[in-house]
Design a protein around this motif. Sequence first.
Motif, mmCIF file in Angstrom:
data_model
loop_
_atom_site.group_PDB
_atom_site.id
_atom_site.type_symbol
_atom_site.label_atom_id
_atom_site.label_comp_id
_atom_site.label_asym_id
_atom_site.label_seq_id
_atom_site.Cartn_x
_atom_site.Cartn_y
_atom_site.Cartn_z
ATOM 1 N N ALA A 1 4.716 -17.970 17.282
ATOM 2 C CA ALA A 1 3.877 -18.905 16.542
ATOM 3 C C ALA A 1 4.229 -18.913 15.063
ATOM 4 N N PHE A 2 4.575 -17.756 14.508
ATOM 5 C CA PHE A 2 4.949 -17.658 13.099
ATOM 6 C C PHE A 2 6.452 -17.872 12.870
ATOM 7 N N ARG A 3 7.200 -18.008 13.951
ATOM 8 C CA ARG A 3 8.664 -18.180 13.904
ATOM 9 C C ARG A 3 9.356 -16.988 13.254
ATOM 10 N N TYR A 4 8.892 -15.786 13.607
ATOM 11 C CA TYR A 4 9.577 -14.570 13.191
ATOM 12 C C TYR A 4 10.580 -14.179 14.270
ATOM 13 N N ALA A 5 11.729 -13.721 13.849
ATOM 14 C CA ALA A 5 12.696 -13.180 14.807
ATOM 15 C C ALA A 5 12.146 -11.869 15.357
ATOM 16 N N PRO A 6 12.128 -11.684 16.657
ATOM 17 C CA PRO A 6 11.598 -10.443 17.226
ATOM 18 C C PRO A 6 12.417 -9.233 16.776
ATOM 19 N N PRO A 7 11.776 -8.119 16.458
ATOM 20 C CA PRO A 7 12.528 -6.884 16.172
ATOM 21 C C PRO A 7 13.344 -6.479 17.394
ATOM 22 N N TRP B 1 0.806 -1.211 0.000
ATOM 23 C CA TRP B 1 0.000 0.000 0.000
ATOM 24 C C TRP B 1 0.845 1.269 0.000
ATOM 25 N N TYR B 2 2.147 1.121 0.110
ATOM 26 C CA TYR B 2 3.058 2.262 0.220
ATOM 27 C C TYR B 2 4.170 2.125 -0.815
ATOM 28 N N PRO B 3 4.960 3.177 -1.065
ATOM 29 C CA PRO B 3 6.032 3.087 -2.053
ATOM 30 C C PRO B 3 6.974 1.910 -1.794
ATOM 31 N N GLY B 4 7.385 1.232 -2.860
ATOM 32 C CA GLY B 4 8.183 0.020 -2.776
ATOM 33 C C GLY B 4 9.408 0.094 -1.882
ATOM 34 N N PRO B 5 10.209 1.156 -1.955
ATOM 35 C CA PRO B 5 11.424 1.211 -1.128
ATOM 36 C C PRO B 5 11.154 1.157 0.371
ATOM 37 N N LEU B 6 9.903 1.443 0.777
ATOM 38 C CA LEU B 6 9.582 1.430 2.203
ATOM 39 C C LEU B 6 9.215 0.040 2.718
ATOM 40 N N ALA B 7 9.099 -0.937 1.815
ATOM 41 C CA ALA B 7 8.601 -2.255 2.204
ATOM 42 C C ALA B 7 9.357 -2.880 3.373
ATOM 43 N N PRO B 8 10.702 -2.928 3.354
ATOM 44 C CA PRO B 8 11.410 -3.539 4.488
ATOM 45 C C PRO B 8 11.148 -2.814 5.811
ATOM 46 N N VAL B 9 11.067 -1.493 5.747
ATOM 47 C CA VAL B 9 10.817 -0.715 6.955
ATOM 48 C C VAL B 9 9.418 -0.999 7.483
ATOM 49 N N LEU B 10 8.447 -1.063 6.576
ATOM 50 C CA LEU B 10 7.062 -1.303 6.985
ATOM 51 C C LEU B 10 6.887 -2.701 7.564
ATOM 52 N N ARG B 11 7.585 -3.685 7.003
ATOM 53 C CA ARG B 11 7.503 -5.039 7.549
ATOM 54 C C ARG B 11 8.048 -5.060 8.975
ATOM 55 N N THR B 12 9.185 -4.415 9.184
ATOM 56 C CA THR B 12 9.766 -4.357 10.522
ATOM 57 C C THR B 12 8.841 -3.618 11.480
ATOM 58 N N ALA B 13 8.235 -2.524 10.995
ATOM 59 C CA ALA B 13 7.341 -1.735 11.843
ATOM 60 C C ALA B 13 6.123 -2.558 12.244
ATOM 61 N N THR B 14 5.581 -3.330 11.314
ATOM 62 C CA THR B 14 4.419 -4.161 11.640
ATOM 63 C C THR B 14 4.793 -5.213 12.675
ATOM 64 N N LEU B 15 5.921 -5.883 12.466
ATOM 65 C CA LEU B 15 6.360 -6.909 13.419
ATOM 66 C C LEU B 15 6.630 -6.302 14.792
ATOM 67 N N ALA B 16 7.058 -5.038 14.817
ATOM 68 C CA ALA B 16 7.348 -4.383 16.092
ATOM 69 C C ALA B 16 6.092 -4.136 16.913
ATOM 70 N N LEU B 17 4.924 -4.172 16.257
ATOM 71 C CA LEU B 17 3.662 -3.966 16.965
ATOM 72 C C LEU B 17 3.062 -5.263 17.483
ATOM 73 N N LEU B 18 3.683 -6.407 17.149
ATOM 74 C CA LEU B 18 3.147 -7.703 17.538
ATOM 75 C C LEU B 18 3.765 -8.183 18.839
ATOM 76 N N ASP B 19 3.011 -8.976 19.591
ATOM 77 C CA ASP B 19 3.511 -9.505 20.852
ATOM 78 C C ASP B 19 4.368 -10.746 20.602
ATOM 79 N N ASP B 20 5.172 -11.102 21.576
ATOM 80 C CA ASP B 20 6.112 -12.213 21.427
ATOM 81 C C ASP B 20 5.411 -13.542 21.173
ATOM 82 N N HIS B 21 4.258 -13.760 21.800
ATOM 83 C CA HIS B 21 3.522 -15.017 21.615
ATOM 84 C C HIS B 21 3.147 -15.205 20.150
#
Length: 299
Positions: free
Chosen positions: A221-227, A197-217
Amino acid sequence: MKRFERLRQIRRMDPYEDASEIYRLTAAYEFPWDVTRALELALYRTYAVPSIGRLLAETAELTDRAQKRYDDTSLLLDAVVEHGFDSEQGRTAVRRINQMHRSYDISDDDMRYVLCTFVVMPKRWIDAYGWRRLSSHEIVACTVHYRTLGQRMGVKDIPETYEEFEACLDAYEEAHFAWDEGARRVSDATLTLMASWYPGPLAPVLRTATLALLDDHLLKAFRYAPPSPMARALVRAAVRARGRVVRLLPPRRAPHHARQNREIKGYPNGFRLGELGTFPVPGVRGCPGRNTGGSSAAQ
């Protein structure tokens, strides 16, 4: 209109009798951006329940048709908010949701859990990041609104109070959050959609920002490394700062509904509620069937 005048209006209303009208004022006037973000994350976290995430992976609704699924989910749910349960639009939206759900093997427990996310996650988000906390009237009204939706969807054993919804959600996640390969594919596709939904170059930043809003549990479950702690602190501080800025702005004078969101991209020429969603083959449960859009809320 002064900043807290609508809140005073809400407090003069009956949170049970006027529940859907209070919820509309909250979602369309007071916190439209926050409610949208909260419901996005509410639905996203349901994928960490393997029975839900696996079904979505099998139907390919969120891996092959992510934008359509997002659009249809938002439009169907919000049609009830905008027009009311007993309006033609509200009845059509609920009927479409029910038609889709009946075509899939979805347990009563999963349906109840998804309903819990609609009640609990907006309160948690707004209390953390909104320009003010939700009032007791708004909490009760949101609970009653989604209890009514659940009843019209035929969900069994619906919690009565917000506290019961919250306890049900927490217990279900504690018991059922787990790794599933299909659910991870759905999660990755959703994160990619949000970044698109945002300009392409921002994609990595936006992914990190979204993960930063998620709780550890959820991350586990998705096996993402915590920010990193710094990334989490910066992102959450930025969202809280947005709330403080909104508090200083004049109150919204016109409602903002899901159909007006810039993230809704699949219907530039308009849409018909009765044509939204999937159309599975009649009598074949668990079959993706014909598709004209995205799926409904808990599919």
